[in-house]
Design an enzyme around this catalytic site. Structure first.
Site, PDB file in Angstrom:
ATOM      1  N   GLY A 156      30.891   4.061  38.630  1.00 48.20           N
ATOM      2  CA  GLY A 156      30.934   4.459  40.043  1.00 48.20           C
ATOM      3  C   GLY A 156      29.559   4.591  40.675  1.00 48.20           C
ATOM      4  O   GLY A 156      29.384   5.311  41.653  1.00 48.20           O
ATOM      5  N   ASP A 203      28.757  -5.701  45.126  1.00 48.53           N
ATOM      6  CA  ASP A 203      28.348  -4.356  45.562  1.00 48.53           C
ATOM      7  C   ASP A 203      27.796  -4.347  46.989  1.00 48.53           C
ATOM      8  O   ASP A 203      27.921  -3.351  47.690  1.00 48.53           O
ATOM      9  CB  ASP A 203      27.305  -3.763  44.611  1.00 48.53           C
ATOM     10  CG  ASP A 203      27.973  -3.104  43.409  1.00 48.53           C
ATOM     11  OD1 ASP A 203      29.053  -2.512  43.584  1.00 48.53           O
ATOM     12  OD2 ASP A 203      27.430  -3.212  42.297  1.00 48.53           O
ATOM     13  N   GLU A 208      20.102   0.524  44.066  1.00 49.84           N
ATOM     14  CA  GLU A 208      20.978   0.715  42.910  1.00 49.84           C
ATOM     15  C   GLU A 208      20.563  -0.263  41.820  1.00 49.84           C
ATOM     16  O   GLU A 208      20.521  -1.473  42.039  1.00 49.84           O
ATOM     17  CB  GLU A 208      22.437   0.450  43.312  1.00 49.84           C
ATOM     18  CG  GLU A 208      23.368   0.583  42.115  1.00 49.84           C
ATOM     19  CD  GLU A 208      24.814   0.147  42.399  1.00 49.84           C
ATOM     20  OE1 GLU A 208      25.201   0.005  43.574  1.00 49.84           O
ATOM     21  OE2 GLU A 208      25.540  -0.049  41.406  1.00 49.84           O
ATOM     22  N   LYS A 265      27.119  15.208  25.562  1.00 53.72           N
ATOM     23  CA  LYS A 265      26.139  14.546  24.674  1.00 53.72           C
ATOM     24  C   LYS A 265      25.767  13.122  25.115  1.00 53.72           C
ATOM     25  O   LYS A 265      24.575  12.785  25.165  1.00 53.72           O
ATOM     26  CB  LYS A 265      26.663  14.557  23.236  1.00 53.72           C
ATOM     27  CG  LYS A 265      25.612  14.122  22.216  1.00 53.72           C
ATOM     28  CD  LYS A 265      24.501  15.134  22.025  1.00 53.72           C
ATOM     29  CE  LYS A 265      24.927  16.175  21.018  1.00 53.72           C
ATOM     30  NZ  LYS A 265      24.060  17.348  20.975  1.00 53.72           N
ATOM     31  N   CYS A 272      40.376 -19.777  53.867  1.00 59.25           N
ATOM     32  CA  CYS A 272      39.556 -20.827  53.267  1.00 59.25           C
ATOM     33  C   CYS A 272      40.399 -21.831  52.470  1.00 59.25           C
ATOM     34  O   CYS A 272      41.022 -22.695  53.056  1.00 59.25           O
ATOM     35  CB  CYS A 272      38.422 -20.215  52.453  1.00 59.25           C
ATOM     36  SG  CYS A 272      37.022 -21.338  52.320  1.00 59.25           S
ATOM     37  N   HIS A 281      36.010 -16.611  56.397  1.00 59.92           N
ATOM     38  CA  HIS A 281      36.480 -15.429  55.665  1.00 59.92           C
ATOM     39  C   HIS A 281      36.330 -14.181  56.536  1.00 59.92           C
ATOM     40  O   HIS A 281      35.258 -13.566  56.534  1.00 59.92           O
ATOM     41  CB  HIS A 281      35.632 -15.211  54.415  1.00 59.92           C
ATOM     42  CG  HIS A 281      35.715 -16.320  53.411  1.00 59.92           C
ATOM     43  ND1 HIS A 281      36.401 -16.181  52.234  1.00 59.92           N
ATOM     44  CD2 HIS A 281      35.195 -17.560  53.398  1.00 59.92           C
ATOM     45  CE1 HIS A 281      36.299 -17.304  51.539  1.00 59.92           C
ATOM     46  NE2 HIS A 281      35.568 -18.157  52.222  1.00 59.92           N
ATOM     47  N   GLU A 307      37.440 -11.338  56.001  1.00 60.23           N
ATOM     48  CA  GLU A 307      37.322 -10.106  55.190  1.00 60.23           C
ATOM     49  C   GLU A 307      35.887  -9.605  55.059  1.00 60.23           C
ATOM     50  O   GLU A 307      35.654  -8.414  54.887  1.00 60.23           O
ATOM     51  CB  GLU A 307      37.936 -10.301  53.799  1.00 60.23           C
ATOM     52  CG  GLU A 307      37.234 -11.273  52.861  1.00 60.23           C
ATOM     53  CD  GLU A 307      37.649 -12.724  53.077  1.00 60.23           C
ATOM     54  OE1 GLU A 307      38.343 -13.002  54.060  1.00 60.23           O
ATOM     55  OE2 GLU A 307      37.278 -13.571  52.247  1.00 60.23           O
TER      56      GLU A 307
HETATM   57  N1  GLN Z   1      37.242 -24.964  47.462  1.00 62.22           N
HETATM   58  C1  GLN Z   1      37.277 -25.026  48.881  1.00 62.22           C
HETATM   59  C2  GLN Z   1      36.000 -25.574  49.468  1.00 62.22           C
HETATM   60  O1  GLN Z   1      34.986 -25.586  48.835  1.00 62.22           O
HETATM   61  C3  GLN Z   1      37.564 -23.668  49.457  1.00 62.22           C
HETATM   62  C4  GLN Z   1      36.467 -22.672  49.220  1.00 62.22           C
HETATM   63  C5  GLN Z   1      36.900 -21.253  49.417  1.00 62.22           C
HETATM   64  O2  GLN Z   1      38.088 -20.950  49.374  1.00 62.22           O
HETATM   65  N2  GLN Z   1      35.935 -20.355  49.575  1.00 62.22           N
HETATM   66  O3  GLN Z   1      35.993 -25.977  50.615  1.00 62.22           O
END
Ligand code: GLN
Length: 541
Positions: free
Chosen positions: A16, A71, A141, A190, A382, A508, A510
């Site tokens: 952690g 991380d 870290e 310990k 993706c 992406h 996320e």
């Molecule tokens: N493999 C696919 C590409 O290179 C998708 C990559 C991914 O999902 N990050 O385009």
């Protein structure tokens, strides 16, 4: 004068340290201090880009196109930061720089050594981040566990920083496990004592210890840690198991850690403001609804392979007062037993994550088809986006054996093909299309409803894309391309307007999702799952 906090770990890895580091950052942020976080990784890889996510966990992508340790994602989310790739320092980078300088003749006549040349380069990079970020406090870290051979040059470098930057400007935090014996219920100190001793042997006396334990440690155990570690009693803290990671900064602050850090670094004691953070924890821990998402992937056995995606789904859940439980389904099982795909009916939504290579691709395509034909909310990211195009081409456009050339280089209908600029690329590592790129969103689409903007910046990591030759046939059959690159050459978002929720992106989302600011595509997906579950005829955004 910038302040440096160094976090080391003992006894075990995965104890952690990352959450502790983020928590220290949070305690400082809630007091109005500006922080940045560096992750030092002692492996010899230049970056995490070439590492298998199934072993090492996800590769995190920064705005400036770094392929970093996961991380960094943890820090960005916890502390609401956008960090540059310079904040992930590896042994590979250090040696690459020092060796290329040696070849240029920079050290002519000298013998190039770990001390001082390698350690100087480590310190230079830490100080470079400090200067660029203009932070009050720089947290570093150190990856791995004290005593690892690879970590020694980094520990030596941070040891020297105390000499150069002064006692008031440097703080050593050591995080170590206190195991509890099953039979007697005893807390054992310990192993922690040994790891503190190991640090001292290297020349670092920790200023504070965070004992990681199942339960709050008893006062007598705390005193023992202080005595054997030569640490004041008020500088020993306990990070015990809590319902969510977001509580960790609160429990440490309650024990006085925030106050201690300010005192020790000689920065003013300011009042901490936790109300916003506490409200967010409330929504995470007291959900009114429950959503089950089926994640069909290739790295289904290791949740860390999808950590940013998991977190983004949960952030979106928190915004809708819903707990999101994610089931990891290995894609290959739909290839061996084609009837198995029907079990997806039990989920509120289907999520197809990123991926590489052919293993499991057919299984994912089956899952997408099932979601599309049965009106289940679907989000593809993706590779998930690319396979949604393949599935639609095969089953709606009658393009026989359509595929990505990544999966089948001989396909008669390469609806997904290598980007032209990728054709000559042979070298691996930092050679994909990476980082934040502008995406133009078409008005009047679901994408526009979700993003509420005509232009957004989203992070990428890919080599393949939708083949221009097939754009018109796909569109003719009803696939809507609602997001593109500004030059119009690249498809970024697809959607099927007549479905309850069918949405996918080449980028992406996320990586930009934050606990109190969910990413629009993840939010749209979870909201749609909830609305469909509630029996609504249309998702309401
Ligand atoms: N493999 C696919 C590409 O290179 C998708 C990559 C991914 O999902 N990050 O385009």
């Amino acid at each position: 004068m910038v302040k440096f906090v160094f976090v080391t770990g003992g006894v075990l890895s995965s104890v952690g340290k990352g959450i502790t580091t983020s928590s220290i950052g949070k305690m400082l942020q809630t007091r109005g201090y500006k922080v940045t976080v560096i992750k030092v990784d002692p492996y010899v890889n230049v970056d995490a880009g070439t590492m298998n996510p199934y072993i090492h966990g996800e590769v995190y992508v920064t705005d400036d196109g770094g392929e970093t340790d996961l991380d960094l994602g943890g820090y960005e989310r916890f502390l609401n930061l956008n960090l540059p790739k310079a904040n992930n320092i590896t042994t590979g980078q250090i040696y690459q720089t020092v060796i290329s300088r040696e070849r240029q003749g920079d050290f002519l006549g000298k013998c190039v050594q770990i001390v001082p040349h390698i350690t100087n380069e480590i310190k230079r990079r830490i100080r470079f981040v400090a200067a660029q970020s203009e932070s009050d406090v720089v947290l570093t870290e150190c990856g791995g566990t004290v005593g690892d051979i690879e970590g020694l040059p980094f520990l030596e470098a941070i040891r020297q920083m105390r000499l150069e930057d002064g006692f008031q400007n440097t703080l050593y935090v050591h995080v170590a496990l206190i195991p509890i014996l099953d039979i007697t219920g005893e807390m054992k100190t310990k192993p922690l004592q040994h790891s503190v001793n190991e640090l001292r042997r290297i020349g670092i006396q920790p200023d504070t210890v965070i004992a990681r334990c199942k339960r709050m440690i008893e006062p007598e155990v705390l005193r023992k840690i202080a005595l054997f570690g030569t640490i004041p009693e008020d500088a020993v803290f306990c990070s015990y198991d809590v319902a969510s990671i977001y509580q960790v900064p609160l429990i440490l602050d309650e024990q006085g850690m925030g106050r201690y850090i300010c005192k020790r670094l000689s920065i003013p004691q300011r009042r901490s403001r936790w109300s916003k953070w506490k409200r967010f924890i409330q929504s995470v821990e007291n959900p009114r609804f429950e959503i089950r998402v089926g994640l069909v992937g290739k790295y289904a056995g290791l949740a860390d392979s999808y950590i940013s995606m998991n977190e983004a789904l949960r952030h979106a859940g928190a915004a809708c007062e819903a707990r999101v439980s994610i089931e990891y389904i290995p894609a290959e099982q739909f290839e061996t037993d084609t009837t198995k795909v029907k079990q997806l009916r039990g989920f509120d939504g289907i999520f197809i994550p990123y991926g590489f290579g052919s293993r499991g691709a057919e299984g994912k395509i089956r899952a997408i088809r099932f979601a599309r034909e049965n009106g289940l909310p679907f989000l593809g990211i993706c590779f998930g986006f690319q396979l949604a195009v393949v599935e639609f081409a095969r089953n709606e456009c009658a393009l026989e054996d359509a595929n990505s050339t990544e999966v089948n280089p001989e396909t008669p209908n390469p609806v997904i093909d290598l980007m032209p600029e990728q054709r000559g690329v042979k070298r691996k590592g930092a050679t994909m299309r990476l980082g934040a790129h502008k995406v133009k969103i078409k008005k009047g689409t679901l994408a526009f409803t979700l993003y509420k903007a005509e232009e957004v910046f989203e992070r990428h990591r890919h080599r393949w894309e939708v083949n221009k030759e097939y754009w018109s046939v796909l569109q003719k059959h009803g696939l809507v391309f609602s997001g593109r690159s500004p030059d119009g050459r690249r498809i970024e978002i697809l959607e099927l307007p007549d479905k309850f929720f069918f949405f996918a992106s080449q980028f992406h989302g996320e990586f930009k999702s934050r606990p109190t600011k969910p990413d629009p595509e993840y939010y749209g997906f979870i909201k749609a799952c909830l609305d469909r579950k509630a029996g609504k005829t249309k998702a309401e955004f």
